[in-house]
Design a protein around this motif. Structure first.
Motif, mmCIF file in Angstrom:
data_model
loop_
_atom_site.group_PDB
_atom_site.id
_atom_site.type_symbol
_atom_site.label_atom_id
_atom_site.label_comp_id
_atom_site.label_asym_id
_atom_site.label_seq_id
_atom_site.Cartn_x
_atom_site.Cartn_y
_atom_site.Cartn_z
ATOM 1 N N ILE A 55 0.837 -1.205 0.000
ATOM 2 C CA ILE A 55 0.000 0.000 0.000
ATOM 3 C C ILE A 55 0.871 1.255 0.000
ATOM 4 N N LEU A 56 1.879 1.292 0.884
ATOM 5 C CA LEU A 56 2.689 2.488 1.048
ATOM 6 C C LEU A 56 3.607 2.740 -0.148
ATOM 7 N N ARG A 57 4.061 1.681 -0.810
ATOM 8 C CA ARG A 57 5.062 1.835 -1.862
ATOM 9 C C ARG A 57 4.513 1.549 -3.250
ATOM 10 N N PHE A 58 3.182 1.492 -3.365
ATOM 11 C CA PHE A 58 2.588 1.076 -4.631
ATOM 12 C C PHE A 58 2.857 2.108 -5.731
ATOM 13 N N ASP A 59 2.638 3.380 -5.450
ATOM 14 C CA ASP A 59 2.865 4.408 -6.466
ATOM 15 C C ASP A 59 4.344 4.502 -6.864
ATOM 16 N N PRO A 60 5.282 4.478 -5.888
ATOM 17 C CA PRO A 60 6.683 4.450 -6.304
ATOM 18 C C PRO A 60 7.029 3.223 -7.138
ATOM 19 N N ALA A 61 6.367 2.097 -6.860
ATOM 20 C CA ALA A 61 6.620 0.891 -7.642
ATOM 21 C C ALA A 61 6.188 1.097 -9.093
ATOM 22 N N LYS A 62 5.049 1.702 -9.291
ATOM 23 C CA LYS A 62 4.595 1.991 -10.651
ATOM 24 C C LYS A 62 5.562 2.942 -11.354
ATOM 25 N N ALA A 63 6.077 3.914 -10.599
ATOM 26 C CA ALA A 63 7.041 4.850 -11.183
ATOM 27 C C ALA A 63 8.316 4.117 -11.600
ATOM 28 N N ASP A 64 8.735 3.129 -10.810
ATOM 29 C CA ASP A 64 9.920 2.337 -11.176
ATOM 30 C C ASP A 64 9.689 1.589 -12.480
ATOM 31 N N LEU A 65 8.479 1.025 -12.646
ATOM 32 C CA LEU A 65 8.173 0.293 -13.870
ATOM 33 C C LEU A 65 8.200 1.222 -15.082
ATOM 34 N N VAL A 66 7.680 2.409 -14.908
ATOM 35 C CA VAL A 66 7.706 3.385 -16.003
ATOM 36 C C VAL A 66 9.141 3.791 -16.317
ATOM 37 N N ALA A 67 9.930 4.035 -15.269
ATOM 38 C CA ALA A 67 11.327 4.432 -15.469
ATOM 39 C C ALA A 67 12.137 3.346 -16.160
ATOM 40 N N SER A 68 11.694 2.088 -16.026
ATOM 41 C CA SER A 68 12.412 0.980 -16.672
ATOM 42 C C SER A 68 12.060 0.837 -18.144
ATOM 43 N N GLY A 69 11.113 1.666 -18.619
ATOM 44 C CA GLY A 69 10.787 1.650 -20.041
ATOM 45 C C GLY A 69 9.366 1.267 -20.379
ATOM 46 N N ARG A 70 8.531 0.985 -19.381
ATOM 47 C CA ARG A 70 7.142 0.605 -19.643
ATOM 48 C C ARG A 70 6.273 1.846 -19.879
ATOM 49 N N ASP A 71 5.239 1.657 -20.667
ATOM 50 C CA ASP A 71 4.312 2.747 -20.974
ATOM 51 C C ASP A 71 3.496 3.111 -19.738
ATOM 52 N N ARG A 72 3.394 4.406 -19.462
ATOM 53 C CA ARG A 72 2.680 4.880 -18.278
ATOM 54 C C ARG A 72 1.221 4.416 -18.287
ATOM 55 N N LYS A 73 0.531 4.536 -19.406
ATOM 56 C CA LYS A 73 -0.886 4.143 -19.455
ATOM 57 C C LYS A 73 -1.037 2.644 -19.227
ATOM 58 N N ALA A 74 -0.102 1.864 -19.800
ATOM 59 C CA ALA A 74 -0.182 0.415 -19.616
ATOM 60 C C ALA A 74 0.024 0.046 -18.155
ATOM 61 N N VAL A 75 0.943 0.707 -17.483
ATOM 62 C CA VAL A 75 1.186 0.431 -16.071
ATOM 63 C C VAL A 75 -0.029 0.818 -15.229
ATOM 64 N N ASP A 76 -0.624 1.965 -15.530
ATOM 65 C CA ASP A 76 -1.797 2.412 -14.774
ATOM 66 C C ASP A 76 -2.965 1.452 -14.945
ATOM 67 N N ALA A 77 -3.022 0.777 -16.081
ATOM 68 C CA ALA A 77 -4.135 -0.135 -16.340
ATOM 69 C C ALA A 77 -3.918 -1.529 -15.755
ATOM 70 N N MET A 78 -2.720 -1.796 -15.234
ATOM 71 C CA MET A 78 -2.426 -3.131 -14.710
ATOM 72 C C MET A 78 -3.155 -3.400 -13.397
ATOM 73 N N PRO A 79 -3.575 -4.660 -13.174
ATOM 74 C CA PRO A 79 -4.064 -5.039 -11.848
ATOM 75 C C PRO A 79 -2.951 -4.862 -10.810
ATOM 76 N N ALA A 80 -3.332 -4.593 -9.577
ATOM 77 C CA ALA A 80 -2.338 -4.362 -8.521
ATOM 78 C C ALA A 80 -1.390 -5.541 -8.367
ATOM 79 N N ALA A 81 -1.897 -6.757 -8.452
ATOM 80 C CA ALA A 81 -1.053 -7.940 -8.279
ATOM 81 C C ALA A 81 0.006 -8.017 -9.376
ATOM 82 N N GLN A 82 -0.354 -7.639 -10.604
ATOM 83 C CA GLN A 82 0.617 -7.657 -11.688
ATOM 84 C C GLN A 82 1.721 -6.637 -11.437
ATOM 85 N N VAL A 83 1.338 -5.448 -10.978
ATOM 86 C CA VAL A 83 2.331 -4.422 -10.668
ATOM 87 C C VAL A 83 3.317 -4.932 -9.613
#
Length: 497
Positions: free
Chosen positions: A319-347
């Motif tokens: 819960i506390l680190r979920f948004d930073p985790a999504k930011a890490d995925l984006v920084a690694s080269g993933r599309d922001r919209k695709a990451v936002d659309a992912m289920p929490a478990a996938q993230v």
């Protein structure tokens, strides 16, 4: 009899608790001089190993006394089956702890001062085991066949064959010292051959803990070589020592396995980067993965309360680190919209794999660099794992199972350093034989044979000569104590009779 379990070995590595404390304990060059006990010293001062040499040149056939069996002396077959048989026989003997305590004390005595009858009795009573191990050392391969692919709980794989090999090494060392005391130097060399092969074969099981036991066994043999070359009639073994592989115990196969053990241990992570699942399937994968992490942590076995606490902590971190985790995925080269659309478990799963891969490669890349160039990088990688990755993890995978690479590498380079020092000592014997029993004023005066550099520093070993007594120094690198990675030898030439 101690048996080594591979179970939850990564957790043990993080705490440096390698079952019976081999290799990673503070050590000096050869543990003690020949007076019976290590000289007293403060924790951060060098402990001096006293060495008395008899000048000698190498034999005319420079490799007459090899420290590993020649090709012609090897036979087809798998050594592991013989080692396993020896381990069973050794366990079945049920030797009392008092015997092993005695053997350890005998190994610290000068060969001439060992209680001959007791030592001979101990060696003879284990002769059948030593014979089997000698046969194993002359096989042309060693395949332990651990069930890595068949057992999905790779951290639960037991290694009952590995633990007894250290006691076999102690018996071989005792036998070699007995042969040295009797003047049977060629036979002692053959016994040391078996010990060095045992070290290499033990490490052929692709786990770091097996490799470290192999390093410990090679250390035991190194000390016997130092004893051997101080014998009055021992030929100079410079070229035989130089012919040993460097490193003697190769940890590379174990490192390659450890790099991939996450996907072997957690089937849920296989192909997760490319997988396409429904939200419900991602959630099920995460639950399965989380349960395995809890189990491997070792803190939850048989304690439902602890398991619940760990589950709650993981949920809170998510819960506390979920948004930073999504930011890490984006920084690694993933599309922001695709990451936002992912289920929490996938993230959570993708982020766990991302951090693990980054931390693993950052640590393991230094294994391929000489120690003196890698030391700072390894320390920084280890600090990053503790202070950065651990804080960013939603599920503590990297911080849980990645081994302490810096400490493993330190154990390996200590072994390399000991063999390099043995080469220098034999070079000094060679020089003395050419110069009327005199030691050189400086190492660069030695022209008889090439001198190795210190594998720890990448520079020549330290050396001084005063009043006929030489000091050979292997200082620790910056930030490391003498107790952890330093050695000093005080070398004199034996008086002429």
């Amino acid at each position: 009899m101690i048996q080594i379990a591979n179970k939850y070995r990564a957790v043990l590595f993080r705490g440096l608790c390698l079952t019976f404390g081999v290799c990673l304990s503070p050590m000096i060059l050869f543990a003690a001089d020949e007076t019976g006990a290590p000289p007293a010293a403060k924790p951060d001062e060098p402990k001096v190993v006293k060495v008395v040499l008899h000048p000698a040149k190498p034999p005319a056939a420079a490799l007459q006394f090899p420290l590993l069996p020649r090709f012609v002396d090897q036979y087809p077959g798998n050594a592991a089956t013989l080692y396993a048989k020896a381990a069973v026989l050794l366990v079945d003997k049920k030797d009392p702890n008092e015997l092993w305590d005695k053997i350890d004390r005998w190994l610290e005595l000068p060969p001439a001062e060992m209680p001959r009858e007791e030592v001979e009795k101990a060696v003879v009573s284990h002769q059948a085991i030593l014979k089997i191990v000698t046969m194993a050392a002359h096989r042309d391969r060693c395949d332990w066949e651990p069930p890595i692919r068949e057992d999905d709980d790779i951290f639960g794989i037991l290694l009952p064959e590995v633990g007894p090999q250290r006691n076999v090494a102690r018996l071989l060392a005792l036998k070699a010292r007995m042969q040295i005391s009797e003047g049977h130097l060629a036979q002692a060399t053959e016994t040391l051959q078996t010990g060095y092969v045992l070290a290499r074969h033990t490490a052929d099981c692709p786990f770091l803990i097996s490799g470290l036991v192999g390093v410990a066994i090679s250390n035991i043999m190194d000390k016997q070589v130092l004893t051997l070359i101080q014998s009055p009639n021992c030929p100079n073994l410079y070229w035989s020592i130089t012919a040993l592989p460097s490193p003697l115990v190769d940890l590379r196969p174990a490192f390659e396995f450890e790099k991939d053990d996450a996907v072997l241990a957690f089937p849920e992570l296989r192909g997760v980067e490319r997988a396409q699942h429904s939200p419900e399937e991602w959630a099920a994968l995460l639950v399965s993965f989380g349960r395995r992490v809890e189990l491997i942590s070792g803190a939850v076995e048989g304690d439902p309360a602890k398991r619940a606490a760990i589950s709650a902590a993981m949920a809170g971190a998510a819960i506390l680190r979920f948004d930073p985790a999504k930011a890490d995925l984006v920084a690694s080269g993933r599309d922001r919209k695709a990451v936002d659309a992912m289920p929490a478990a996938q993230v959570i799963l993708l982020h766990t794999v991302l951090l693990y891969d980054v931390a693993r490669d950052e640590m393991f890349k230094w294994f391929n660099v000489p120690y003196w160039q890698a030391q700072d990088g390894m320390a920084q990688s280890d600090a990053n794992l503790k202070n950065d990755i651990r804080q960013r993890e939603l599920v503590p995978l990297a911080s849980l199972i990645l081994p302490a690479i810096a400490n493993v590498r330190k154990a390996s380079v200590r072994s390399e350093r000991r063999i390099a020092l043995l080469r220098v000592i034999e070079a000094l014997r060679f020089y003395a034989a050419d110069h009327d029993g005199m030691l050189p004023a400086a190492l660069d005066e030695i022209k008889e044979v090439p001198l190795p550099v210190d594998p720890v520093t990448g520079k020549p070993f330290g050396y001084t000569l005063a009043d006929g007594k030489a000091t050979l120094d292997a200082p620790p690198p910056a930030g490391v104590t003498w107790e952890q990675l330093g050695a000093r030898c005080e070398i004199t030439i034996a008086a002429s009779k």
